[in-house]
Design a protein around this motif. Structure first.
Motif, PDB file in Angstrom:
ATOM      1  N   ILE A   1      67.108  49.405  52.558  1.00 32.93           N
ATOM      2  CA  ILE A   1      65.856  49.930  53.127  1.00 32.93           C
ATOM      3  C   ILE A   1      66.077  51.351  53.640  1.00 32.93           C
ATOM      4  O   ILE A   1      65.214  52.208  53.509  1.00 32.93           O
ATOM      5  CB  ILE A   1      65.339  49.006  54.246  1.00 32.93           C
TER       6      ILE A   1
ATOM      7  N   SER B   1      65.629  54.069  51.160  1.00 37.50           N
ATOM      8  CA  SER B   1      64.321  54.338  50.554  1.00 37.50           C
ATOM      9  C   SER B   1      63.787  55.749  50.830  1.00 37.50           C
ATOM     10  O   SER B   1      63.214  56.343  49.914  1.00 37.50           O
ATOM     11  CB  SER B   1      63.322  53.253  50.945  1.00 37.50           C
TER      12      SER B   1
ATOM     13  N   ILE C   1      65.022  57.899  48.263  1.00 32.28           N
ATOM     14  CA  ILE C   1      64.429  57.618  46.957  1.00 32.28           C
ATOM     15  C   ILE C   1      63.031  58.218  46.852  1.00 32.28           C
ATOM     16  O   ILE C   1      62.648  58.725  45.804  1.00 32.28           O
ATOM     17  CB  ILE C   1      64.460  56.102  46.684  1.00 32.28           C
ATOM     18  N   TYR C   2      62.271  58.215  47.988  1.00 33.81           N
ATOM     19  CA  TYR C   2      60.983  58.937  47.960  1.00 33.81           C
ATOM     20  C   TYR C   2      61.223  60.386  47.566  1.00 33.81           C
ATOM     21  O   TYR C   2      60.495  60.955  46.747  1.00 33.81           O
ATOM     22  CB  TYR C   2      60.306  58.967  49.331  1.00 33.81           C
TER      23      TYR C   2
END
Lengths: 244, 520
Positions: free
Chosen positions: B239, B242, B245-246
């Motif tokens: 998590i 993330s 990754i955005y």
């Protein structure tokens, strides 16, 4: 496209007189190097196997070299097979993972032999190994969880947050082989560049310094990166086991 | 003196500056990480001098991994130095500007992207040594966990490496004499892609490193719970990654989706291209800076859960649930930033023609919107995570007060997030409400300063309050765990402190609204 860059990244080269014609030629040197390291591993293990006995009943004390290799194998076994929750999967995959680790180690250490270079200094072999682990980890995820369980595994968290996470985990999944293979390649290539720069800055007759740096860097960083790659492979495949 | 600078000169100059940025910035994080690992080893050597060799060995290994982030900087620097850049010899054309700034952006991407990873690896390394000190018999397990944690901490830096290699080798510019709209758009999207990925990697890497570090100490404290702890570590790392990754997604969209059309490639550039700069750079700044705080905060919350489980294993399921809740709220600032970034990229179109004066005003509007949300989420992202840490520690120490703790935690998180909400409001006002209809250049520059100032005032003004309110919530919760009898007084004091802290954000909001509406 620039031929120096292509050679640095892919080990490709184009016709230097006419770089505009992009005809990638695989640098055969690196391919041959990887075959050499395979041959070293195969013949090395055949030679080492000759003096060994399989003593199931602990009748006689193993020879010194056998004892040493057994300790090494045992250590490798606890690190690699111990990373899986189920013994069955661990035992099934241990020979492949151990071979992978030894193969990468020898690829990295090949640069110690004068006139040779580590094939992991170009991106081709790391990417192929990374993709291999990627495919294998998804195969195990489907095999152990079934197709529905496989799709559910993209919901990493329960409830609404899991639904939000689905597209993210798909992108994360795609990014995984990239980071896995570029980690190996980037470190090895960076190490090679570092040694090259030092060789240009410090006069070559300071032989002890160069020898020390070469051995230290290639043995140490090569060893660590081989270990990181293999342990990450264990973790990626091990994630297939999920929560049960 | 004559200034006959050719395109070739500019490209060479940019390559060298890019190489310096890549190596220099990457060395910051790497060196901090290497130093952190050494402090860990030194502390342990004082406590257990007889195990010196073991500590030094572990220190060297974690230093080698921390150094690899500097090695990525070196790789990009060398690629930039030894790539033949090309460039025209008869003056600077559009393609020279694009190629030069593309190389500079590649260096910036790798430099920024390595800062967090080096530092995060150092945190994991020093805690690994701490864990090995406490439980020598489990050093194999700690080594494996350390390697995995470090490898995942490094991933955001590797995304930055890939983006900067794509910028160096894959991207290019159409070769034509003169400067066109398409060239300006290419510059904006390449520099934007670099900034988004570089800045976006910082927070996630520090966060993942923090989670790995806490997991190592937690396993040392509660070896019987090794399985659940490692699982929670992987979950919180996934998590925490993330936000990076955005950033990777937005960066790839900028590189691969927004290729200029043939008409734009052939158009002489003008005021409308400033809109393109605002759109791409604003979107990049929003996601790049907007994910720093959330990345750090998610890691802190995950670390808090790991710490709590190891202290009070019986509350595992309730702690993991609280962790998910606080991570969901911690991530919301990053999601606001993503939404604004995607609005900037996909809702606003570049007009076919526009005056220079109007162009400057529009540029500031879009860029200001991106800056407001990008900077405005840094503090709250980290602050909400810190508040979550307080809640998790509180619940694990004093489980019978779980209900009151959760209530206080949620209230604290809500107040912590309010500066970000102000930033979101200012950002949306800038994008959709603020109007400027200018005819002269002087009016255009007037509005340029107004909008950019409004965005920056609110964005930068929200960093401190978000962090401060989060810290107040954490301390209120940990104090409640220690002195449950004084719950009322503690919550009252917390609210008082929060109100005063938040007033700073409100001043920023007032200044930014004055800039937007009162001074015309």
């Amino acid at each position: 496209m620039d031929h120096i860059g292509l050679e640095m990244v892919w080990g490709y080269f184009t016709d230097p007189n006419d770089p505009s014609t992009f005809i990638p030629l695989l640098d055969a040197r690196m391919l041959v190097m990887s075959w050499i390291s395979m041959l070293i591993i195969i013949f090395g293990s055949l030679v080492l196997r000759r003096g060994m006995k399989f003593n199931r009943d602990f009748e006689d004390v193993p020879s010194k070299s056998q004892a040493f290799l057994e300790i090494l194998l045992k250590g490798l076994h606890t690190q690699l097979a111990g990373g899986f929750q189920s013994n069955k999967v661990g035992e099934q995959l241990f020979p492949m993972l151990a071979t992978l680790g030894v193969y990468i180690l020898f690829l990295n250490w090949l640069a110690l032999i004068p006139g040779m270079a580590s094939p992991t200094e170009t991106v081709n072999i790391p990417i192929s190994l990374g993709l291999f682990i990627f495919v294998l980890s998804h195969y195990y995820r489907i095999k152990l969880n079934g197709p529905i369980g496989y799709l559910k595994s993209y919901m990493e968290a329960p409830g609404v947050m899991g639904v939000i996470m689905i597209p993210l985990s798909i992108v994360g999944e795609i990014a995984r082989p990239i980071s896995h293979s570029f980690r190996l390649y980037g470190n090895l290539m960076g190490g090679a560049i570092l040694l090259l720069v030092i060789a240009n800055l410090v006069p070559l007759w300071v032989v002890p310094l160069h020898t020390f740096l070469n051995f230290f860097y290639i043995l140490f960083v090569g060893g660590i990166q081989a270990m990181v790659f293999t342990l990450l492979s264990v973790a990626y495949i091990g994630m297939a086991e999920g929560d049960h | 003196m004559e200034w006959n600078i050719s395109g070739q000169d500019f490209v060479t100059f940019s390559r060298f500056v890019g190489a310096a940025l890549a190596m220099g910035l990457a060395a910051i994080g790497s060196a901090m990480g290497i130093g952190l690992a050494a402090t860990g080893a030194l502390k342990s050597m004082v406590r257990q001098p007889e195990r010196q060799g073991e500590f030094v060995r572990t220190m060297f290994i974690s230093q080698a991994v921390a150094e690899s982030t500097a090695i990525y900087g070196l790789v990009v620097a060398m690629l930039l130095l030894f790539t033949t850049g090309g460039g025209h010899t008869d003056g600077i054309h559009g393609s020279d500007w694009v190629n030069g700034l593309r190389f500079l952006a590649a260096g910036l991407t790798m430099g920024l992207g390595a800062i967090g990873a080096g530092y995060g690896i150092g945190i994991a390394g020093t805690h690994a040594i701490e864990a090995i000190t406490q439980r020598p018999e489990m050093s194999g397990v700690f080594m494996r966990t350390m390697f995995l944690g470090m490898a995942i901490t490094e991933s955001p830096a590797i995304y930055a490496l890939v983006i900067s290699m794509i910028l160096i080798f894959v991207m290019g510019a159409p070769d034509a004499v003169g400067v066109f709209s398409g060239n300006i758009m290419d510059i904006a999207r390449y520099v934007g892609a670099g900034l988004a990925m570089g800045a976006g990697a910082i927070g996630a890497a520090i966060g993942i490193g923090t989670a790995a570090a806490k997991a190592l100490v937690a396993i040392a404290r509660q070896p019987a719970k090794q399985g659940p702890l490692v699982r929670t570590m992987f979950l919180s790392m996934a998590i925490t990654e993330s936000p990076a990754i955005y950033a990777l997604v937005v960066s790839s969209i900028l590189i691969f989706v927004f290729t200029p059309t043939d008409a734009e490639a052939a158009r002489i550039f003008g005021g409308m291209d400033l809109v393109a700069i605002g759109k791409y750079m604003g979107g990049a700044i929003a996601i790049g800076f907007g994910t720093i705080g959330a990345g750090i905060g998610l890691g802190i919350a995950g670390g808090g859960a790991l710490d709590g489980i190891s202290r009070n294993p019986r509350k595992e399921s309730s702690l993991v649930r609280t962790m998910f809740l606080s991570m969901a709220i911690t991530e919301s600032p990053a999601i606001y930033a993503l939404v604004i970034s995607l609005i900037l990229l996909f809702v606003f179109a570049v007009p076919d023609t526009m005056s220079w004066a109007q162009g400057w005003a529009e540029l500031a509007k879009l860029l200001g919107g991106g800056i407001a949300i990008g900077l405005g989420t840094i503090g709250a992202g980290a602050g909400v995570g810190i508040a979550g840490l307080g809640g998790l520690i509180g619940i694990s120490r004093r489980p019978q007060k779980e209900g009151a703790m959760l209530r206080t935690m949620f209230i604290g998180m809500g107040v912590t997030e309010s500066p970000t909400i102000y930033a979101l409001v200012v950002s949306l006002i800038l994008l959709f409400v603020a109007s400027s209809d200018v005819s002269t250049m002087s009016q255009g520059l007037h509005d340029f300063a107004r909008f950019l100032g409004a965005g920056f005032a609110m964005g930068a003004g929200a960093i401190g309050p978000g962090l401060g309110i989060g810290l107040a919530t954490r301390d209120a919760l940990t104090s409640m765990a220690k002195q449950p009898a004084h719950e009322g007084a503690l919550v009252r004091t917390m609210f008082l402190g929060m109100a005063v802290t938040e007033s700073t954000a409100i001043y920023a909001l007032v200044v930014s609204l004055i800039l937007l509406f009162a001074v015309g």
